[in-house]
Write a protein that holds these residues in place. Structure first.
Motif, PDB file in Angstrom:
ATOM      1  N   VAL A 242      43.902  51.826  40.932  1.00 50.49           N
ATOM      2  CA  VAL A 242      43.301  50.596  41.433  1.00 50.49           C
ATOM      3  C   VAL A 242      42.102  50.259  40.567  1.00 50.49           C
ATOM      4  N   GLN A 243      42.083  49.052  40.018  1.00 50.25           N
ATOM      5  CA  GLN A 243      40.992  48.593  39.154  1.00 50.25           C
ATOM      6  C   GLN A 243      40.324  47.374  39.773  1.00 50.25           C
ATOM      7  N   ALA A 244      38.994  47.368  39.785  1.00 52.78           N
ATOM      8  CA  ALA A 244      38.253  46.221  40.315  1.00 52.78           C
ATOM      9  C   ALA A 244      36.803  46.333  39.863  1.00 52.78           C
TER      10      ALA A 244
ATOM     11  N   MET B 180      43.755  45.847  49.113  1.00 55.66           N
ATOM     12  CA  MET B 180      42.737  44.807  49.285  1.00 55.66           C
ATOM     13  C   MET B 180      41.595  45.273  50.177  1.00 55.66           C
ATOM     14  N   ARG B 181      41.821  46.275  51.010  1.00 54.51           N
ATOM     15  CA  ARG B 181      40.746  46.799  51.855  1.00 54.51           C
ATOM     16  C   ARG B 181      39.638  47.454  51.039  1.00 54.51           C
TER      17      ARG B 181
ATOM     18  N   ARG C  48      41.548  38.455  45.521  1.00 54.64           N
ATOM     19  CA  ARG C  48      42.030  39.425  44.532  1.00 54.64           C
ATOM     20  C   ARG C  48      41.491  39.087  43.149  1.00 54.64           C
ATOM     21  N   ARG C  49      41.569  37.797  42.807  1.00 52.80           N
ATOM     22  CA  ARG C  49      41.078  37.369  41.496  1.00 52.80           C
ATOM     23  C   ARG C  49      39.566  37.518  41.402  1.00 52.80           C
ATOM     24  N   GLN C  50      38.856  37.157  42.464  1.00 54.33           N
ATOM     25  CA  GLN C  50      37.397  37.268  42.451  1.00 54.33           C
ATOM     26  C   GLN C  50      36.941  38.719  42.268  1.00 54.33           C
ATOM     27  N   ALA C  51      37.681  39.646  42.847  1.00 51.96           N
ATOM     28  CA  ALA C  51      37.328  41.066  42.741  1.00 51.96           C
ATOM     29  C   ALA C  51      37.824  41.702  41.447  1.00 51.96           C
TER      30      ALA C  51
ATOM     31  N   MET D  80      51.345  47.628  50.960  1.00 52.66           N
ATOM     32  CA  MET D  80      50.562  48.283  49.916  1.00 52.66           C
ATOM     33  C   MET D  80      49.460  47.348  49.425  1.00 52.66           C
ATOM     34  N   HIS D  81      49.810  46.084  49.217  1.00 48.63           N
ATOM     35  CA  HIS D  81      48.816  45.103  48.780  1.00 48.63           C
ATOM     36  C   HIS D  81      47.687  44.980  49.800  1.00 48.63           C
TER      37      HIS D  81
END
Length: 216
Positions: free
Chosen positions: A66-68, A34-35, A46-49, A29-30
């Protein structure tokens, strides 16, 4: 990147093989989540996004939030689900001291084991918390994140364990908290909303969701 992130609410297709695989395996799932963020983000993508996510499940459906700072949902597997995306900027603008809110978060309450003086050069194990200890953990974390909790209802979720080669043996015990709160520090709350709360973020923990609460 944007100053404020967007959030996607993805209603998962239960007939998708990729969805079925990801629901069985938190590591997969992760990888799928991440895609949806840009490539080449360095050592901590992950942190940068600003990527956070949470799986909300009921008896009849599964919804992935999903939050980014940037999302490209076209990179999800074909037929993965249907999505709605919205900016979170209005929410950040609305935050003020004294605002009544409803919240939801999945967390991995844990503490580091205290060692004897003879073991002062070693680190204690990370120990999962449950029951009243977990509730107290969330009360403290919420206060530090600018929220005074009024109601906290906990729901135990299926624990997850990394399944990649050479992964740590520790499993992540997840709890979902729902309830009501009052905003005490908008700046601290903004930071918590952007960066997440607690451990286990690669496995669906840490994403705090807010909605206005009725004051009647």
């Amino acid at each position: 990147m944007n100053d404020h992130p967007v959030i996607a609410r993805i209603h998962l297709n239960p007939h998708s093989r990729e969805v079925q695989r990801d629901l069985r395996d938190a590591t997969q799932m992760h990888r799928t989540v991440m895609r949806t963020v840009p490539d080449r983000l360095g050592d901590a993508p992950r942190r940068q996004a600003g990527l956070l996510y949470r799986l909300d499940q009921s008896e009849t459906s599964s919804t992935l939030l999903v939050q980014a700072t940037r999302l490209d949902l076209e990179r999800l597997p074909a037929g993965y689900g249907t999505a709605q995306v919205k900016s979170l900027a209005p929410m950040f603008t609305a935050l003020r001291k004294g605002l009544a809110v409803r919240y939801r978060i999945v967390v991995n309450p844990a503490k580091r084991e205290r060692l004897s003086p003879e073991e002062k050069n070693k680190q204690g194990k990370i120990v999962a918390l449950s029951g009243a200890e977990a509730d107290q953990w969330w009360l403290r974390r919420a206060a530090g994140a600018g929220l005074q909790l009024h109601v906290l209802t906990s729901t135990s979720l299926e624990p997850v364990r990394p399944r990649r080669p050479q992964a740590p043996s520790m499993r992540h015990s997840l709890l979902r908290y729902d309830g009501t709160a009052t905003v005490t520090d908008p700046d601290a709350l903004t930071d918590a909303l952007l960066t997440g709360i607690g451990r286990g973020k690669p496995y669906g923990a840490g994403l705090l969701s807010l909605a206005p609460a009725s004051t009647a």
